[in-house]
Design a protein around this motif. Structure first.
Motif, mmCIF file in Angstrom:
data_model
loop_
_atom_site.group_PDB
_atom_site.id
_atom_site.type_symbol
_atom_site.label_atom_id
_atom_site.label_comp_id
_atom_site.label_asym_id
_atom_site.label_seq_id
_atom_site.Cartn_x
_atom_site.Cartn_y
_atom_site.Cartn_z
ATOM 1 N N UNK A 129 12.219 118.030 53.011
ATOM 2 C CA UNK A 129 13.007 118.324 51.813
ATOM 3 C C UNK A 129 12.184 118.951 50.690
ATOM 4 N N UNK A 130 10.923 118.627 50.593
ATOM 5 C CA UNK A 130 10.109 119.071 49.454
ATOM 6 C C UNK A 130 9.094 120.130 49.861
ATOM 7 N N UNK A 131 9.586 121.284 50.244
ATOM 8 C CA UNK A 131 8.726 122.434 50.516
ATOM 9 C C UNK A 131 9.137 123.548 49.563
ATOM 10 N N UNK A 132 8.207 124.013 48.739
ATOM 11 C CA UNK A 132 8.536 124.965 47.678
ATOM 12 C C UNK A 132 9.147 126.260 48.219
ATOM 13 N N UNK A 133 8.551 126.803 49.272
ATOM 14 C CA UNK A 133 9.057 128.068 49.821
ATOM 15 C C UNK A 133 10.456 127.896 50.402
ATOM 16 N N UNK A 134 10.688 126.791 51.094
ATOM 17 C CA UNK A 134 12.014 126.530 51.655
ATOM 18 C C UNK A 134 13.057 126.409 50.557
ATOM 19 N N UNK A 156 14.694 124.932 40.658
ATOM 20 C CA UNK A 156 13.972 124.078 39.718
ATOM 21 C C UNK A 156 12.989 123.181 40.462
ATOM 22 N N UNK A 157 13.418 122.611 41.582
ATOM 23 C CA UNK A 157 12.528 121.757 42.362
ATOM 24 C C UNK A 157 11.399 122.581 42.982
ATOM 25 N N UNK A 158 11.700 123.796 43.418
ATOM 26 C CA UNK A 158 10.669 124.686 43.956
ATOM 27 C C UNK A 158 9.607 124.962 42.904
ATOM 28 N N UNK A 159 10.048 125.211 41.665
ATOM 29 C CA UNK A 159 9.126 125.464 40.561
ATOM 30 C C UNK A 159 8.268 124.235 40.270
ATOM 31 N N UNK A 160 8.874 123.056 40.305
ATOM 32 C CA UNK A 160 8.134 121.826 40.039
ATOM 33 C C UNK A 160 7.039 121.605 41.080
ATOM 34 N N UNK A 161 7.324 121.967 42.312
ATOM 35 C CA UNK A 161 6.342 121.785 43.384
ATOM 36 C C UNK A 161 5.231 122.829 43.324
ATOM 37 N N UNK A 162 5.570 124.039 42.861
ATOM 38 C CA UNK A 162 4.573 125.111 42.799
ATOM 39 C C UNK A 162 4.894 125.995 41.596
#
Length: 257
Positions: A129-134, A156-162
């Motif tokens: 679930x927590x892969x920025x590119x995905x 938003x979650x993608x940005x938070x991860x990377x």
């Protein structure tokens, strides 16, 4: 009698030693090649990595990790056909291999095969679930379908991860801009989205002031505000900086109508 036994015994020991040592040597050789291929890919020498992974697979065709990485080496060289071939072979043997699902979905997304991309990206999301590119890819697909409300949480979650990826900042800002200037939006919610879009623009101006992406981003925000003429100017600047920017000609044409 003693002299006849000794040569035979010596020969048997040598043969036994070779039989034991050979698999270890082959395994050590594959490990060395794999490490060299990983180093080559890490430093952006994908053509070298490709050759090394092919060499590994010639010795061990069932080594899926090498086949996945060969697909990635093809992908980062822009060879989507051979990349997809390798990923498809991996998925034939292991339908839940995350990287192959993700990058097959990305290739489908780039080819405009949106339904198939959605299937592969959703399958990958069930695994991780927590892969920025995905998450960026899922958000991109939602934006393609004009659904900024669905896209925004993924982006938003993608940005938070990377938080250092400019295309994530751009697309997230686009989503917030579309939501900010949507009709019948409560004023306090609209103001929040406007602030988020403006923060994205400031980030881009600070980190990529000479990038055509900055002007595309500005144009998108202006377009969302229905400021057609200023948006058109930004897109034209971006096109002058990068004449090969995908779909920018169509975007400019739609605003000029």
């Amino acid at each position: 009698m003693f002299s006849l036994i000794m040569p035979s015994l010596t020969l048997w020991c040598v043969i036994t030693a070779l039989a034991v040592a050979s698999p270890q040597s082959a395994e050590t050789q594959l490990k060395t090649l794999f490490e060299q291929a990983q180093q080559a890919a890490h430093h952006g020498r994908y053509d070298q990595a490709e050759r090394l992974y092919q060499q590994i697979l010639n010795q061990d065709p069932d080594l899926l990790s090498a086949r996945v990485n060969l697909g990635l080496a093809y992908y980062w060289q822009g060879d989507k056909v051979h990349a997809l071939k390798e990923f498809s072979e991996v998925l034939r043997q292991n339908p839940r291999e995350f990287t192959s699902l993700l990058f097959s979905g990305l290739i489908d997304l780039q080819k405009g095969l949106f339904d198939r991309a959605a299937q592969r990206l959703e399958a990958a999301h069930k695994i991780k679930q927590d892969d920025s590119l995905l998450l960026w890819a899922i958000g991109s697909l939602a934006m393609i379908h004009g659904n900024a409300e669905v896209a925004a949480p993924y982006l938003q979650r993608s940005f938070e991860l990377d938080p250092k990826k400019p295309r994530v900042v751009w697309l997230l800002g686009d989503a917030y801009a579309q939501l900010a200037y949507r009709r019948k939006m409560a004023s306090n919610i609209s103001a929040h989205y406007q602030q988020m879009a403006n923060e994205g623009l400031k980030w881009m101006e600070q980190h990529y002031p000479t990038s055509p992406l900055l002007h595309v981003f500005r144009g998108d925000v202006l377009s969302a505000r229905k400021a057609t003429i200023p948006a058109l100017k930004e897109y034209q600047i971006a096109l002058k900086m990068d004449p090969n920017w995908p779909d920018l000609h169509l975007l400019i044409g739609s605003l000029e109508e």
